[in-house]
Scaffold this motif. Structure first.
Motif, PDB file in Angstrom:
ATOM      1  N   LYS A 151      40.348  17.685   8.633  1.00 41.96           N
ATOM      2  CA  LYS A 151      41.336  17.272   7.624  1.00 41.96           C
ATOM      3  C   LYS A 151      41.411  18.210   6.424  1.00 41.96           C
ATOM      4  N   SER A 152      40.355  19.002   6.204  1.00 43.60           N
ATOM      5  CA  SER A 152      40.425  19.963   5.094  1.00 43.60           C
ATOM      6  C   SER A 152      41.247  21.191   5.491  1.00 43.60           C
ATOM      7  N   LYS A 153      41.419  21.385   6.778  1.00 48.54           N
ATOM      8  CA  LYS A 153      42.114  22.582   7.276  1.00 48.54           C
ATOM      9  C   LYS A 153      43.560  22.291   7.679  1.00 48.54           C
ATOM     10  N   TYR A 154      43.792  21.107   8.234  1.00 52.89           N
ATOM     11  CA  TYR A 154      45.130  20.752   8.725  1.00 52.89           C
ATOM     12  C   TYR A 154      45.596  19.424   8.124  1.00 52.89           C
ATOM     13  N   ARG A 155      46.913  19.289   8.053  1.00 58.49           N
ATOM     14  CA  ARG A 155      47.491  18.016   7.609  1.00 58.49           C
ATOM     15  C   ARG A 155      47.688  17.156   8.859  1.00 58.49           C
ATOM     16  N   ILE A 156      46.905  16.081   8.926  1.00 62.95           N
ATOM     17  CA  ILE A 156      46.796  15.279  10.158  1.00 62.95           C
ATOM     18  C   ILE A 156      47.463  13.917   9.976  1.00 62.95           C
ATOM     19  N   ALA A 157      48.110  13.434  11.034  1.00 64.97           N
ATOM     20  CA  ALA A 157      48.586  12.046  11.082  1.00 64.97           C
ATOM     21  C   ALA A 157      48.147  11.427  12.404  1.00 64.97           C
ATOM     22  N   VAL A 158      48.049  10.100  12.422  1.00 66.46           N
ATOM     23  CA  VAL A 158      47.564   9.408  13.617  1.00 66.46           C
ATOM     24  C   VAL A 158      48.536   8.302  14.021  1.00 66.46           C
ATOM     25  N   ILE A 159      48.788   8.215  15.320  1.00 66.94           N
ATOM     26  CA  ILE A 159      49.512   7.074  15.881  1.00 66.94           C
ATOM     27  C   ILE A 159      48.511   6.295  16.727  1.00 66.94           C
ATOM     28  N   GLU A 160      48.224   5.078  16.307  1.00 72.01           N
ATOM     29  CA  GLU A 160      47.263   4.226  17.000  1.00 72.01           C
ATOM     30  C   GLU A 160      48.015   3.214  17.844  1.00 72.01           C
ATOM     31  N   ALA A 161      47.592   3.023  19.083  1.00 73.72           N
ATOM     32  CA  ALA A 161      48.235   2.011  19.919  1.00 73.72           C
ATOM     33  C   ALA A 161      47.217   1.008  20.423  1.00 73.72           C
ATOM     34  N   ASP A 162      47.567  -0.249  20.318  1.00 76.11           N
ATOM     35  CA  ASP A 162      46.749  -1.309  20.887  1.00 76.11           C
ATOM     36  C   ASP A 162      47.651  -2.415  21.395  1.00 76.11           C
ATOM     37  N   VAL A 163      47.144  -3.164  22.358  1.00 77.35           N
ATOM     38  CA  VAL A 163      47.896  -4.324  22.826  1.00 77.35           C
ATOM     39  C   VAL A 163      48.093  -5.286  21.665  1.00 77.35           C
ATOM     40  N   SER A 164      47.030  -5.503  20.937  1.00 75.88           N
ATOM     41  CA  SER A 164      47.011  -6.476  19.857  1.00 75.88           C
ATOM     42  C   SER A 164      46.029  -6.006  18.786  1.00 75.88           C
ATOM     43  N   THR A 165      46.257  -6.376  17.577  1.00 74.09           N
ATOM     44  CA  THR A 165      45.438  -6.057  16.400  1.00 74.09           C
ATOM     45  C   THR A 165      45.674  -4.637  15.863  1.00 74.09           C
ATOM     46  N   ALA A 166      45.295  -4.432  14.588  1.00 75.14           N
ATOM     47  CA  ALA A 166      45.384  -3.109  13.948  1.00 75.14           C
ATOM     48  C   ALA A 166      43.986  -2.617  13.604  1.00 75.14           C
ATOM     49  N   LYS A 167      42.982  -3.058  14.377  1.00 76.32           N
ATOM     50  CA  LYS A 167      41.585  -2.766  14.052  1.00 76.32           C
ATOM     51  C   LYS A 167      41.282  -1.271  14.010  1.00 76.32           C
TER      52      LYS A 167
END
Lengths: 223, 223
Positions: free
Chosen positions: A54-70
């Motif tokens: 993260k100090s070197k690149y600008r990162i984003a994440v797409i999280e997938a789950d059946v249920s919950t945002a854990k």
């Protein structure tokens, strides 16, 4: 009729995956599709990648789950853009589709991103059938799952470029044959890169992170 | 249109599941659908069940995998009827459908059977959506998969009656909170029976086997 419908689903998914490839090329963004069994350690691996890069690149994440945002909640400490997809809201629960990823990308500030990580649903079957337009597919395979998964789920390993053999810290406590799992990987995908690592201890991550960096650099600096 | 097709698939599957229920009632055969993640230990649990109960009941096994007959080969030592389904031959890879189970049952000598074990595809999503006409759904959940699976895959745990918390022998080597996984199970299915066990060491299996025996006896002796 049913087969025709399934073909239509795949064709529509491919078309959007191609659109995503175009967007990522234009914006010089590198994207990985991270797949694996439930509980294999995808979120912990994602966490290690973010911490390292993260100090070197600008990162984003797409999280997938059946249920919950854990999983998204676990990664929130990094203070980077994260979108959580709950697939049960889409009525298809077992994989991520390209149209959902495209929608997430539209919500990110793409001018200020280098690297997107998609953490797919925990499943060794269906996610492999849906192209997302990514640059790299990574399978996270925990050594607690046994040596036979590559040959039992060949499409997953066949259509991916790298595998993180995770939880290697548990090797002393398991009857596990590293040679056998590597032979199995080689039999379905001889070109696959194999990284022995532990997301808990951090062991082996330097080599995997270097591999990611090489691939990210190639994409964002040379187009 | 697509949703209608999906509804048709589920309705057709349910209808055949009802036929299977009738057959099993008539023949006084108890059937379980064993589900869980890839590598959670379903085959090892099946192996323990057969070893414990084959002197008392006439057992048959239906093994399902995307590819290979490895699990059936592991169980071949027991010299009982086993049929291996390779789901990639059916073009749908991520679950078992009732029509395939019915076909397998037609191949068994039902007059000489008490107990059928269906080992489903390693997947916490799709198998839960397909009723097989069984008497009992058992989830095999390895403690190496983390505590959050019940809430992340609620349908799987909601629609099953028992969970084997497998690989309990690895507890000393993991950061794992047994209280948390039990709370998570309870939150999606308060009535679920939880069995802590290790298919490798055999620890905890006596209680689980007794539970199966009670259920088998109720079915085969009282109808």
């Amino acid at each position: 009729m049913e087969i025709k419908i399934l073909k239509n689903i795949f064709a529509a998914n491919e078309a959007v995956a191609d659109e995503i490839r175009d967007i990522l090329r234009q914006k010089k963004i590198f994207m990985i599709d991270m797949m694996g069994s439930p509980g294999g350690g995808k979120t912990a691996v994602t966490d290690r990648i973010i911490s390292s890069l993260k100090s070197k690149y600008r990162i984003a994440v797409i999280e997938a789950d059946v249920s919950t945002a854990k999983d998204a909640e676990k990664l929130a400490v990094h203070n980077i853009p994260i979108i959580q997809i709950e697939t049960n809201l889409f009525g298809r629960e077992c994989h991520v589709e390209s149209s959902w990823v495209k929608k997430c990308l539209e919500d990110f500030d793409l001018e200020n991103l280098d690297f997107v990580i998609v953490e797919n649903i925990g499943n060794l079957v269906c996610p492999a059938e849906f192209e997302l337009g990514d640059d790299l597919r990574v399978v996270v395979l925990s050594i607690t799952e046994g040596e036979d998964k590559p040959v039992k789920y060949p499409l997953m390993f066949n259509s991916s470029q790298a595998v993180v053999l995770n939880k290697i810290d548990l090797l002393p406590y398991l009857k596990y044959d590293l040679g056998e799992v590597k032979r199995n990987i080689g039999s379905v995908n001889p070109a696959m890169k194999v990284f022995e690592a532990s997301a808990v201890t951090g062991q082996g991550f330097d080599v995997f992170i270097s591999y990611l960096e090489e691939n990210i650099e190639r994409k964002i600096n040379t187009i």
